[in-house]
Scaffold this active site. Structure first.
Site, short mmCIF file in Angstrom:
data_model
loop_
_atom_site.label_atom_id
_atom_site.label_comp_id
_atom_site.label_asym_id
_atom_site.label_seq_id
_atom_site.Cartn_x
_atom_site.Cartn_y
_atom_site.Cartn_z
N HIS A 13 0.80 -1.22 0.00
CA HIS A 13 0.00 0.00 0.00
C HIS A 13 0.84 1.27 0.00
O HIS A 13 0.44 2.27 -0.61
CB HIS A 13 -0.97 -0.03 1.18
CG HIS A 13 -2.04 -1.06 1.02
ND1 HIS A 13 -2.56 -1.77 2.08
CD2 HIS A 13 -2.69 -1.50 -0.09
CE1 HIS A 13 -3.49 -2.60 1.62
NE2 HIS A 13 -3.59 -2.46 0.32
N ASP A 17 -3.34 -8.47 -7.33
CA ASP A 17 -3.08 -8.85 -5.94
C ASP A 17 -3.92 -10.07 -5.58
O ASP A 17 -4.84 -10.00 -4.78
CB ASP A 17 -3.41 -7.66 -5.04
CG ASP A 17 -3.28 -7.96 -3.56
OD1 ASP A 17 -2.52 -8.88 -3.22
OD2 ASP A 17 -3.94 -7.27 -2.76
N HIS A 30 -8.09 -7.89 -7.97
CA HIS A 30 -8.53 -8.66 -6.79
C HIS A 30 -8.74 -7.68 -5.65
O HIS A 30 -7.91 -7.54 -4.75
CB HIS A 30 -7.50 -9.72 -6.40
CG HIS A 30 -7.27 -10.75 -7.47
ND1 HIS A 30 -6.53 -10.53 -8.60
CD2 HIS A 30 -7.71 -12.04 -7.56
CE1 HIS A 30 -6.50 -11.62 -9.35
NE2 HIS A 30 -7.22 -12.56 -8.73
N SER A 42 -6.67 -1.53 -0.77
CA SER A 42 -6.28 -0.76 -1.95
C SER A 42 -7.44 0.01 -2.58
O SER A 42 -7.25 1.15 -3.04
CB SER A 42 -5.61 -1.66 -2.98
OG SER A 42 -6.40 -2.78 -3.31
N ASP A 76 -14.23 -11.97 -12.53
CA ASP A 76 -12.85 -12.44 -12.55
C ASP A 76 -11.97 -11.33 -13.10
O ASP A 76 -12.04 -11.00 -14.28
CB ASP A 76 -12.76 -13.69 -13.43
CG ASP A 76 -11.38 -14.34 -13.42
OD1 ASP A 76 -10.38 -13.61 -13.35
OD2 ASP A 76 -11.31 -15.58 -13.48
N GLY A 77 -11.14 -10.76 -12.25
CA GLY A 77 -10.32 -9.63 -12.67
C GLY A 77 -9.34 -9.96 -13.77
O GLY A 77 -9.04 -9.12 -14.62
N GLU A 87 -13.97 -8.32 -7.88
CA GLU A 87 -14.01 -9.25 -6.76
C GLU A 87 -14.99 -10.37 -7.09
O GLU A 87 -16.07 -10.12 -7.63
CB GLU A 87 -14.44 -8.52 -5.48
CG GLU A 87 -14.66 -9.40 -4.29
CD GLU A 87 -13.43 -10.21 -3.91
OE1 GLU A 87 -13.58 -11.43 -3.68
OE2 GLU A 87 -12.32 -9.64 -3.84
#
EC number: 2.1.1.266
Length: 272
Positions: free
Chosen positions: A18, A160, A40, A97, A140-141, A115
């Site tokens: 971060h 991530d 994510h 984030s 699904d990212g 997410e």
């Protein structure tokens, strides 16, 4: 390795990720309107009196950060964001984030976070409710990344994953490389746990094979790599980072390793 955001929120790895993410956002915003895509996203905001109590990782991470007086500038920026969420003092709430980025957005900027867990999507929506330029989406990212960055010039992408799936390293490397191949002005940051060097070296090889281009590795190792079942450290791997990233990464990883690590802890930053 199962890495749940809520269980590990505020740990040393979050501080690395971060602090560097905030710096990347600020540097990229200086060039003009920014689009941030988070593959994510997680819940966006974490109550450290919940799941994190069991792991006690926040006690060894953000709690020690907030008790420290002498902080490098990049770490100090993260401490300021944490303090803003805890106006009465203490460290009950920790920003993920999505919220960190949302609070940094200006005119013309945008954030979208993906997410897959429906209850967590609801929490993400709640965390971003006051920030109209920031949006959470169910999906699904990895699969959504190409479309999400298609109309963004020079986007900043954060990958991530929880590393619950055996192919997360492969999918993360391939997705990241595809972004910079499509847009050489994009920057991609990939967070990884550091358990053993064999796994991580394989990940770097996959990035190279996929055509990732310039890759900067920021590593904070808190203990020797003697137990591959433990998260002994973490990395933030940056594709096409802005000028100055190497020095800031050394500052952040160095502070985390020196302040929070065991005997033999170290920070390394190198171009892969």
């Amino acid at each position: 390795m199962n890495y749940r955001h809520s269980f590990h929120a505020g740990n040393f790895a979050d501080l690395v990720k971060h602090a560097l993410l905030l710096w990347l956002v600020d540097r990229r915003r200086a060039r003009g309107p920014l689009t941030v895509v988070d593959t994510h996203a997680g819940a966006g905001l974490y109550d450290l009196t919940g799941d994190a109590v069991r792991s006690r990782e926040a006690e060894a991470g953000v709690a020690r950060l907030m008790a420290s007086e002498a902080l490098p500038l990049a770490i100090k920026a993260l401490a300021g964001e944490v303090a803003a969420l805890n106006p009465d003092g203490g460290v009950r709430f920790y920003p993920g984030s999505p919220l960190l980025v949302a609070r940094r957005l200006g005119k013309g900027d945008a954030y979208v976070g993906f997410e897959m867990n429906p209850p967590v999507v609801d929490l993400l929506d709640q965390a971003l409710a006051d920030w109209p330029a920031a949006n959470g989406r169910a999906g699904d990212g990895y699969e959504a990344l190409a479309e999400a960055t298609a109309n963004a010039r020079g986007p900043l992408v954060l990958i991530d994953p929880p590393f619950e799936q055996a192919d997360d390293y492969q999918r993360a490397a391939d997705a990241a490389a595809a972004v910079v191949r499509r847009d050489p002005t994009a920057t991609v940051a990939i967070w990884t746990p550091l358990k053993d060097m064999e796994t991580f070296d394989g990940f770097l090889r996959r990035l190279a094979q996929a055509g990732a281009g310039r890759v900067l590795v920021a590593e904070a190792r808190l203990r020797p790599l003697t137990n591959p079942m433990k998260m002994n450290g973490c990395t933030l791997v940056m594709l096409n980072p802005p000028d100055g990233a190497e020095a800031v990464a050394q500052e952040v990883c160095g502070w985390v390793a020196d302040t929070l690590g065991d005997t033999g802890a170290r920070a390394e930053v190198w171009w892969a």
